[in-house]
Design a protein around this motif. Structure first.
Motif, PDB file in Angstrom:
ATOM      1  N   MET A  18       6.628  29.900  16.034  1.00 60.28           N
ATOM      2  CA  MET A  18       5.596  28.871  15.468  1.00 60.28           C
ATOM      3  C   MET A  18       4.442  28.993  16.462  1.00 60.28           C
ATOM      4  SD  MET A  18       5.988  24.866  13.972  1.00 60.28           S
ATOM      5  CE  MET A  18       5.493  24.152  15.566  1.00 60.28           C
ATOM      6  N   GLU A  19       3.269  29.026  15.895  1.00 63.19           N
ATOM      7  CA  GLU A  19       2.219  28.939  16.651  1.00 63.19           C
ATOM      8  C   GLU A  19       1.278  27.650  16.352  1.00 63.19           C
ATOM      9  OE1 GLU A  19      -0.457  32.225  15.496  1.00 63.19           O
ATOM     10  OE2 GLU A  19       1.135  33.824  15.623  1.00 63.19           O
ATOM     11  N   VAL A  20       0.903  27.183  17.517  1.00 61.98           N
ATOM     12  CA  VAL A  20       0.092  25.985  17.683  1.00 61.98           C
ATOM     13  C   VAL A  20      -1.232  26.157  18.378  1.00 61.98           C
ATOM     14  CG1 VAL A  20       0.074  23.551  18.674  1.00 61.98           C
ATOM     15  CG2 VAL A  20       2.515  24.610  17.923  1.00 61.98           C
ATOM     16  N   GLU A  21      -2.377  25.838  17.550  1.00 64.71           N
ATOM     17  CA  GLU A  21      -3.701  25.936  17.997  1.00 64.71           C
ATOM     18  C   GLU A  21      -4.576  24.993  17.954  1.00 64.71           C
ATOM     19  OE1 GLU A  21      -7.560  28.181  15.853  1.00 64.71           O
ATOM     20  OE2 GLU A  21      -5.807  29.081  15.396  1.00 64.71           O
ATOM     21  N   PRO A  22      -5.107  24.507  18.983  1.00 63.68           N
ATOM     22  CA  PRO A  22      -6.081  23.256  18.997  1.00 63.68           C
ATOM     23  C   PRO A  22      -7.153  23.705  18.355  1.00 63.68           C
ATOM     24  CG  PRO A  22      -4.985  23.895  21.218  1.00 63.68           C
ATOM     25  CD  PRO A  22      -4.623  25.047  20.396  1.00 63.68           C
ATOM     26  N   PHE A  23      -7.723  22.393  17.717  1.00 66.53           N
ATOM     27  CA  PHE A  23      -8.992  22.427  17.353  1.00 66.53           C
ATOM     28  C   PHE A  23      -9.668  21.097  17.403  1.00 66.53           C
ATOM     29  CE2 PHE A  23      -6.577  20.922  13.634  1.00 66.53           C
ATOM     30  CZ  PHE A  23      -7.186  19.757  13.316  1.00 66.53           C
ATOM     31  N   SER A  24     -10.842  21.060  17.426  1.00 66.99           N
ATOM     32  CA  SER A  24     -11.944  19.732  17.765  1.00 66.99           C
ATOM     33  C   SER A  24     -13.110  19.783  16.492  1.00 66.99           C
ATOM     34  CB  SER A  24     -12.467  19.851  18.897  1.00 66.99           C
ATOM     35  OG  SER A  24     -13.152  18.752  19.279  1.00 66.99           O
ATOM     36  N   LEU A  25     -13.098  18.928  15.758  1.00 65.76           N
ATOM     37  CA  LEU A  25     -13.922  18.720  14.892  1.00 65.76           C
ATOM     38  C   LEU A  25     -15.037  17.295  14.616  1.00 65.76           C
ATOM     39  CD1 LEU A  25     -11.782  19.230  11.521  1.00 65.76           C
ATOM     40  CD2 LEU A  25     -13.104  20.983  12.912  1.00 65.76           C
ATOM     41  N   PRO A  26     -16.235  17.578  15.388  1.00 62.99           N
ATOM     42  CA  PRO A  26     -17.237  16.502  15.676  1.00 62.99           C
ATOM     43  C   PRO A  26     -17.540  15.717  14.092  1.00 62.99           C
ATOM     44  CG  PRO A  26     -18.442  18.751  15.558  1.00 62.99           C
ATOM     45  CD  PRO A  26     -16.785  18.913  15.670  1.00 62.99           C
ATOM     46  N   LEU A  27     -17.453  14.467  14.139  1.00 62.34           N
ATOM     47  CA  LEU A  27     -18.184  13.853  12.972  1.00 62.34           C
ATOM     48  C   LEU A  27     -19.414  13.935  12.774  1.00 62.34           C
ATOM     49  CD1 LEU A  27     -15.169  12.523  12.995  1.00 62.34           C
ATOM     50  CD2 LEU A  27     -16.317  10.472  12.340  1.00 62.34           C
ATOM     51  N   SER A  28     -19.758  13.762  11.566  1.00 63.05           N
ATOM     52  CA  SER A  28     -21.399  14.157  11.295  1.00 63.05           C
ATOM     53  C   SER A  28     -22.265  12.821  12.013  1.00 63.05           C
ATOM     54  CB  SER A  28     -21.575  14.312   9.821  1.00 63.05           C
ATOM     55  OG  SER A  28     -20.971  13.180   9.075  1.00 63.05           O
ATOM     56  N   THR A  29     -21.739  11.582  11.969  1.00 62.37           N
ATOM     57  CA  THR A  29     -22.239  10.379  12.497  1.00 62.37           C
ATOM     58  C   THR A  29     -20.812   9.632  13.157  1.00 62.37           C
ATOM     59  OG1 THR A  29     -23.808  10.248  10.926  1.00 62.37           O
ATOM     60  CG2 THR A  29     -23.160   8.196  11.972  1.00 62.37           C
ATOM     61  N   GLU A  83     -15.670   9.687  17.288  1.00 60.14           N
ATOM     62  CA  GLU A  83     -16.721  10.743  17.280  1.00 60.14           C
ATOM     63  C   GLU A  83     -16.292  12.002  16.886  1.00 60.14           C
ATOM     64  OE1 GLU A  83     -18.616  10.654  21.070  1.00 60.14           O
ATOM     65  OE2 GLU A  83     -19.576   8.701  20.573  1.00 60.14           O
ATOM     66  N   THR A  84     -15.009  12.514  17.282  1.00 60.94           N
ATOM     67  CA  THR A  84     -14.541  13.859  16.978  1.00 60.94           C
ATOM     68  C   THR A  84     -13.138  13.743  16.688  1.00 60.94           C
ATOM     69  OG1 THR A  84     -15.833  14.603  18.860  1.00 60.94           O
ATOM     70  CG2 THR A  84     -14.047  16.058  18.370  1.00 60.94           C
ATOM     71  N   ARG A  85     -12.705  14.263  15.577  1.00 61.24           N
ATOM     72  CA  ARG A  85     -11.142  14.432  15.122  1.00 61.24           C
ATOM     73  C   ARG A  85     -10.634  15.802  15.943  1.00 61.24           C
ATOM     74  NH1 ARG A  85      -8.087  12.113  14.582  1.00 61.24           N
ATOM     75  NH2 ARG A  85      -7.438  12.230  12.631  1.00 61.24           N
ATOM     76  N   ARG A  86      -9.502  15.606  16.701  1.00 61.11           N
ATOM     77  CA  ARG A  86      -8.770  16.800  17.480  1.00 61.11           C
ATOM     78  C   ARG A  86      -7.229  16.677  17.011  1.00 61.11           C
ATOM     79  NH1 ARG A  86      -9.324  15.249  23.354  1.00 61.11           N
ATOM     80  NH2 ARG A  86      -9.013  17.662  23.808  1.00 61.11           N
ATOM     81  N   GLY A  87      -7.222  17.926  16.763  1.00 59.39           N
ATOM     82  CA  GLY A  87      -5.584  18.176  16.377  1.00 59.39           C
ATOM     83  C   GLY A  87      -5.200  19.771  16.659  1.00 59.39           C
ATOM     84  N   PHE A  88      -4.226  19.942  15.661  1.00 59.65           N
ATOM     85  CA  PHE A  88      -3.694  21.363  15.708  1.00 59.65           C
ATOM     86  C   PHE A  88      -3.413  22.075  14.480  1.00 59.65           C
ATOM     87  CE2 PHE A  88      -2.248  18.191  19.265  1.00 59.65           C
ATOM     88  CZ  PHE A  88      -2.604  18.928  20.425  1.00 59.65           C
TER      89      PHE A  88
END
Length: 334
Positions: A1-12, A22-27
């Motif tokens: 199983m592969e696990v890849e982090p990500f970070s998504l900034p909110l528009s506001t 301000e940011t949604r961070r997950g995998f």
């Protein structure tokens, strides 16, 4: 199983009871089930799921996704379980050659599911204008955030909304802001203004207090209360007419689907909402809603809060409805 982090900034940046987001961070989680790939998403949210470090630890400890789900080792890390479960279901639906909602048990082709618009805190004039816009855009229901202002100010906001949009289904979400006494005073006023649902009027702690608010002309919905106490306890206390089911917080779309179906058997309604998730999890929630005919409009239109996303054009919203992906599995692979 592969696990890849990500970070998504909110528009506001979004202000919540737990702080500013301000940011949604997950995998992203990638699995291989008998030769078929599957993709899942874990996006933890403070106050609703485990922490991000705990989520990562749980995911990286998984060697066999199927065993991790069957032995319940991810029960205390719902976001991690959500990712593993969604990835596994995605793979199995692909292997079966069906869209995920059909694999979950949906009957027939479902092109789109109705969703609600959400209007945040603001002046009566601003709230009324936002609801008018939502109605023009085709939303069948609107959820108005309340509880941040004086109760009389919220009544003024509801009155202003009703004067501009007399026919739209109007829901209120207090996020646990009120006392039982305040809620009891407000409910007849809300009923007079044709409010259909009051979500989480009190803090999540007391189910008995929510039960005492029932049968006052407005359906009581529980959100945080479902996560804190579990469906069985909510049902036993007769604390809600509607359950707000967040798959990420409940541990997966499979768990959420079982909750919705059990609630319906018990005569309790339900809606599906997200926790400002990325496109992979949002698509899974849309498939979940599509597999359950007759749901009230659900809270699945949160993609617009993100400045960037994991995928583009996944379950796009048009005329107050989210399009249901029709390919194999959850969303097309890339």
């Amino acid at each position: 199983m592969e696990v890849e982090p990500f970070s998504l900034p909110l528009s506001t940046p979004l202000e919540t009871a737990a702080g500013i987001i301000e940011t949604r961070r997950g995998f992203l989680v990638r699995v291989d089930i008998e030769g078929t790939p599957g993709l899942g998403e874990a996006t933890p949210l403070s106050g609703w799921t485990e922490s991000r470090p705990a989520c990562e630890d749980a995911l990286r400890a998984v060697d066999d996704p199927t065993s991790a789900l069957s032995d319940n080792r991810l029960a205390d890390t719902p976001a991690a379980r959500h990712a593993v479960s969604l990835a596994t279901l995605d793979a199995r639906a692909r292997a079966a050659g069906r869209p995920l909602y059909r694999y979950l048990g949906g009957d027939g082709r479902v092109e789109a599911v109705p969703i609600n618009a959400t209007v945040g805190d603001g002046t009566p004039e601003a709230a009324a204008a936002a609801v008018e816009t939502a109605v023009r855009e085709g939303y069948p229901a609107v959820k108005l955030k309340v509880g941040a202002r004086d109760p009389e100010a919220d009544l003024d906001r509801v009155t202003a909304v009703r004067s501009k949009a007399p026919d739209v289904e109007l829901r209120l979400d207090a996020n646990g802001a009120w006392s039982e006494r305040t809620a009891k005073r407000l409910l007849p006023e809300f009923a007079d203004r044709d409010v259909s649902v009051l979500e989480q009027p009190l803090s999540a702690g007391s189910l008995d207090a929510h039960a005492r608010l029932r049968d006052r002309g407005v359906d009581i919905a529980l959100d945080e209360g479902v996560v804190e106490h579990g469906f069985d306890a909510v049902l036993a206390a007769d604390a809600a007419a509607v359950l707000v089911c967040k798959p990420m917080a409940l541990g997966g779309i499979d768990v959420a689907r079982n909750v919705v179906r059990s609630a319906r058997i018990a005569g309790v309604d339900a809606v599906v909402t997200t926790t400002i998730d990325g496109a992979v999890a949002r698509a899974g929630a849309v498939h979940l809603a599509a597999s359950l005919p007759g749901l009230r409009p659900c809270g699945l239109g949160t993609g617009g809060l993100l400045g960037t996303d994991l995928r583009s054009d996944v379950a796009p919203v048009t005329d107050g409805k989210a399009a249901v992906p029709q390919g194999k599995g959850n969303i097309p692979p890339r």
